[in-house]
Motif scaffolding. Structure first.
Motif, PDB file in Angstrom:
ATOM      1  N   CYS A 101       0.857  -1.198   0.138  1.00 42.12           N
ATOM      2  CA  CYS A 101      -0.034   0.053   0.073  1.00 42.12           C
ATOM      3  C   CYS A 101       1.009   1.382  -0.170  1.00 42.12           C
ATOM      4  O   CYS A 101       0.274   2.448  -0.535  1.00 42.12           O
ATOM      5  N   CYS A 104       3.601   2.733   4.660  1.00 38.93           N
ATOM      6  CA  CYS A 104       4.604   2.836   5.749  1.00 38.93           C
ATOM      7  C   CYS A 104       5.813   3.427   5.091  1.00 38.93           C
ATOM      8  O   CYS A 104       6.828   3.558   5.654  1.00 38.93           O
ATOM      9  N   CYS A 136       4.832  -2.179   9.488  1.00 37.22           N
ATOM     10  CA  CYS A 136       4.188  -2.274   8.025  1.00 37.22           C
ATOM     11  C   CYS A 136       3.392  -3.498   8.326  1.00 37.22           C
ATOM     12  O   CYS A 136       3.494  -4.607   8.690  1.00 37.22           O
TER      13      CYS A 136
HETATM   14  S1  FES Z   1       3.411  -1.278   2.453  1.00 32.31           S
HETATM   15 FE1  FES Z   1       1.410  -1.229   3.483  1.00 32.31          FE
HETATM   16  S2  FES Z   1       1.803  -0.869   5.470  1.00 32.31           S
HETATM   17 FE2  FES Z   1       3.772  -1.287   4.644  1.00 32.31          FE
END
Ligand code: FES
Ligand code: FES
Lengths: 164, 805
Positions: A101, A104, A136
């Protein structure tokens, strides 16, 4: 609420702004300066998403007030790549699937960049310990660790090649 | 570029995310005059609201308004939910609070700092009531009742009989049974919930931006609650969402709350949840008590199962609950050939946070008792657990396999995958090591678990909460639909629009791979638009990214849309070149004759003709290139006997975990985690392994670290990241992943969903490994998480000798 005038250099640019004493640095960067690459995940110093460089050292911007950085130098994730050219660490995050995503990711890039500058040859365990200050929830950390290790390896090759 | 599907292609999303240019909900800007909301929440688990005085809050400069439950009630309907119990759930407490963290008042102010100041000035008088948090106590006579009008704490109760359970139990040589408790835990994406809500009076309509995981069935529920036609509730989901793992479906009550607050206060309202709010008041998985009984033959064959399952859905049953009870209905018997099954299922309400989708949804709750009991059967029969598993596994020849409860497992070779697991994990060798280690006073253990991973939910499964008679009254629900749109602009460039609301799974990349392969255009030249807009996107009742449905459903919609575009391009090309359609194919951006390569025309030119020169098109053809495909899998509604194939595709996961336990401290060290997957055809192995690892670590959290702990007075004890422990890099064991690919016959690409499997299997396989290590002490692990503390107490309270030391 008293207001202060501050002057900060962020990613090489000067910002002169008015801030309330209680404004968090993370809010200042995101809302006042529009640098939304710095993310906020907990506001209590655990997740590491808000990590930036303050005078060259990685710090959590949710634990600092904006007034405290008057006259100082900051780098955020927006300041890593130069002229559209990704850093080797950023490139390796792509290669090794070090992000999903991506929420983080900016914090982890900032911590790691600082860490590798000071510790160019960390062991796997040392990398994990450095990362343990970040949460993460997507990757299970493996892709991130691989990306960091690859960067370390490349640096070492580079270094050895130069010595030869 | 012909073969891109199935390749380890790096992601098109990454560059923007690595340079701080992602567009998450808190980055997209707001309409002028937007104010910020802060929510006052209940400190009590169960209390009557006597009065709320917010006069002082209104005096703070910058405050624009305060809204309470009494203000919103006339504008809202309670949320509808798929059970018959008349629970009235609003997004804010009306006259009673029922969990710690329940919204009580909303302050709207110029900025969040001022809004939070004002919260402190609101005075609420409560009359506290006796709380109830324990599932089984909540069912007892005389327990405090949360919803007086329901009359009990049961939100849903159904009993199912499949096959001949009584006969199976009569024929059994023995019955192995136990009670298990699965804990309540969360998903905690690093990005919390965020909403920008705007009411427009002239059209009586709401426009929402939110990092919502839907729209799914929840869009209709929200429109119903807001009392507007559904086309007056427009929800726009940004292209980047900072993780969800299901939990961001649970944002919908807050969408409704912010909507009505925007209406009452008269300006757009933005709300970004903070971490404490997220832990206390977003959503979580259910905690579940299961009484499981297995009818077993002495050779290890399981003839039948009886299960009483009780899900704690928290203070209000909230859609899509009680789906946690039923999402795995078809695969209740897991990877085993067990034709006789009795299920007694309850959804119970207590004074805890309401529940909802969490990665694995219901799977971890289902497999924890099932795979623990398989190990207990082995222990009782003094057999090797691997042999008990093998004796019961569904055989390759049995596919497509019909389960007791109506599931149809599409494909698989479970024995092959299981053998690969034992070989990869050096099972036999480890058993020998274990014996040696025990002699030296060391505690080594190995755990096994095999599970079936459902993906792509049949929308009909939710109605299994109703009896066949109750179901008849409503519109039957079936299918599993997803949509995608592909267009080519006048310059020949491709846009793809998907409705799967990705939250980090790389859907943009995979969609571009599929389109690239079909249209012969490099994947990085394709623009995939992942923003979803309920007013302009093609979407359906199942759209969203829950239940691992992209690989099975979303990718199929993209595939068929690309095929439609391809057909149109070829038709036009055939007409322009004056040759037969069948002789044409697409290669490297050209439409070219298979027999005479000198005859070709570029996609750019064909697309250009469709836009610039529509008169050149074949007779009767519409100009432009803009194709939408809706895809549904064959998924029937439940039948009169409550048989339901609750998912579309069923993958397989087999895990082997080895541990060492320090008898002095109870500390658990995972030596190795092996996992073998069969998710059908893999679309992008790079992304696949990332999904598996992420799911595995979430399962590890559930096994060893994560729990939303409430004391028996209903207070939440894990309200920050200091107390709610998520695994960090140092906790991650060595993981070895292996794949076999048995393509699904049901999806055009043969793919199945994945990414939730190890969230389902990790808690139980780790429990099995720890229990195996502690075998000399004669203990049974029947609750999670397994902490060093628990292990230490088990060792020290055991009456058995343990290992010689
Ligand atoms: S890539 Fe989604 S929280 Fe680390
Ligand atoms: S937001 Fe600063 S550490 Fe989490």
């Amino acid at each position: 609420m008293s207001v202060h005038k501050i002057e900060v250099t962020i990613n090489g640019k000067k910002y002169q702004e008015q801030v309330e004493s209680r404004m968090l640095l993370s809010d200042f960067l995101r809302e006042t300066c529009g640098l939304t690459g710095t993310h906020v995940g907990c506001e209590h110093g655990v997740c590491g998403a808000c990590t930036i460089h303050l005078n060259g050292s990685a710090v959590r911007s949710c634990l600092i007030f904006a007034v405290q950085v008057d006259g100082q130098e900051i780098t955020t994730v927006e300041g890593l790549a130069k002229d559209g050219e990704l850093t080797p660490l950023q490139r390796n995050f792509i290669e090794c699937h070090g992000l999903q995503c991506g929420f983080c990711t900016p914090g982890i890039l900032m911590s790691t960049t600082d860490y590798l500058q000071k510790n160019p040859q960390p062991t796997l365990q040392e990398i994990k310990e450095m990362l343990s200050g970040h949460l993460c929830r997507c990757t299970g950390y493996e892709g991130i660790i691989k990306a960091i290790q690859k960067t370390v390896d490349e640096n070492n090759h580079h270094y050895e090649a130069e010595r030869r | 570029m012909s073969k891109v599907i199935g390749k380890r292609v790096t992601r098109v999303e990454d560059k923007r995310l690595l340079t701080g240019q992602g567009k998450y909900i808190d980055d997209i800007g707001t309409p002028p005059n937007t104010a910020h909301a802060a929510i006052l929440r209940s400190p009590y688990p169960h209390a009557k609201i006597i009065s709320i005085d917010y006069s002082e809050a209104l005096k703070i400069p910058g405050v624009k308004g305060v809204v309470t439950g009494k203000d919103v009630q006339p504008l809202l309907n309670p949320f509808s939910v798929g059970v018959s119990a008349p629970v009235k759930y609003y997004p804010i407490a009306i006259d009673k609070v029922r969990y710690v963290g329940e919204p009580v008042a909303v302050v709207v102010a110029k900025n969040r700092y001022i809004a939070e100041d004002a919260l402190e000035k609101i005075k609420v008088k409560y009359e506290t009531l006796e709380p109830i948090v324990d599932i089984e106590r909540a069912l007892e006579e005389g327990a405090p009742i949360l919803h007086e009008n329901v009359g009990s704490n049961i939100a849903n109760h159904r009993t199912f009989h499949y096959g001949d359970v009584d006969k199976a139990f009569q024929q059994a040589d023995r019955i192995v049974k136990h009670r298990f408790h699965f804990p309540k835990y969360s998903a905690t994406p690093v990005e919390t919930y965020g909403i920008i809500a705007q009411y427009e009076e002239s059209t009586d309509s709401y426009t929402i931006h939110a990092n919502f995981h839907g729209p799914f069935v929840l869009h209709s529920i929200m429109a119903g609650a807001l009392k507007v036609p559904s086309n007056r509730l427009r929800i726009i989901i940004p292209k980047d969402i900072g993780g969800s793992y299901g939990i961001k479906a649970g944002i919908f009550p807050y969408i409704v709350l912010c909507s009505v607050v925007s209406r009452l206060v008269g300006c757009p309202v933005k709300w970004i949840e903070d971490r404490q709010e997220h832990l206390a008041a977003s959503s979580s998985c259910t905690d579940r008590v299961t009484y499981i009984e297995a009818a077993v033959r002495n050779d290890g064959k399981v003839l039948g199962l009886k299960m009483k399952i009780m899900d704690n859905v928290g203070a209000y049953i909230r859609a899509p609950e009680p789906a946690c009870l039923y999402r795995n209905h078809a695969n209740t018997t897991g990877a085993y050939d067990i034709p006789n099954l009795m299920l007694d299922a309850y959804a119970v309400m207590t004074n805890k946070l309401p529940t909802g989708l969490i990665r694995g949804y219901g799977g971890q709750e289902t497999y924890f008792p099932l795979e623990r009991i398989m190990q207990m059967i082995a222990d009782e029969l003094e057999m090797d657990p691997a042999d008990v598993i093998r004796r019961n596994l569904i055989k390759k020849e049995q596919f497509p396999y019909k389960t007791a409860s109506g599931g149809v497992y599409d494909s698989g070779d479970y024995e092959k995958a299981f053998d690969l697991l034992l070989k990869t994990g050096k099972y036999e060798e480890f058993r020998k090591k274990q014996i040696e280690a025990r002699k030296k006073g060391k505690l080594l253990g190995v755990g096994l678990a095999v599970i079936v991973e459902p993906s792509g939910s049949n929308m009909g499964y939710i109605t299994i909460a109703l009896t066949p008679e109750e179901r008849k009254a409503g519109l039957p629900k079936s299918g599993c639909t997803e949509a995608a749109t592909i267009s080519i602009d006048p310059m020949g460039n491709v846009n793809v629009r998907i409705s799967t609301t990705p939250t980090g799974q790389g859907h943009e990349t995979v969609a571009s791979q599929i389109v690239s392969e079909i249209l012969g255009i490099p994947h990085d030249k394709i623009n995939v638009v992942a923003e979803l807009d309920t007013a302009t996107s093609a979407w359906s009742i199942a759209s969203g990214s829950y239940s691992s449905r992209f690989a099975s459903m979303g990718s199929s919609a993209v595939y068929y849309a690309a095929q439609k575009v391809k057909r149109k391009l070829i038709k036009i090309a055939a007409h322009l070149l004056q040759i037969d359609e069948d002789s044409l194919t697409i290669e490297n951006g050209q439409i070219i004759s298979k027999t005479d390569p000198s005859k070709s025309i570029s996609i750019k030119r064909v697309a250009g003709s469709a836009h610039w020169n529509p008169l050149s098109l074949p007779e009767g053809m519409e100009p432009g290139i803009y194709e939408t495909a809706y895809y549904t899998a064959q998924a029937e509604p439940p039948d009169d006997n409550d048989l339901i194939n609750s998912s579309i595709t069923y993958g397989f996961v087999a895990d082997l975990v080895t541990v060492e336990i320090d008898p002095e401290t109870g500390e658990i060290h995972i030596l190795d985690y092996y996992t073998v997957h069969d998710a059908g055809k893999l679309l992008n192995p790079l992304i696949v392994d990332g999904q598996i690892l992420g799911g595995l670590v979430h399962g590890l959290g559930g096994a060893m670290y994560e729990e939303l702990v409430y004391d028996d007075k209903g207070q939440l004890l894990t309200g920050s990241f200091m107390d709610y422990l998520c695994p960090t890099a140092t906790e991650i064991p060595r993981v070895t992943i292996k794949h076999i690919e048995t393509p699904s016959p049901l999806t055009p690409l043969g793919a199945k969903g994945l990414g939730e499997g190890n969230t389902m299997s990790a808690p139980v396989v780790i429990a099995n490994a720890v229990n195996d290590a502690l075998k000399p002490y004669g203990v049974i692990i029947d609750s999670l998480p397994i902490t060093p503390n628990k292990v230490w107490s088990m060792i020290n309270q055991s009456t058995k000798q343990g290992v010689s030391s």
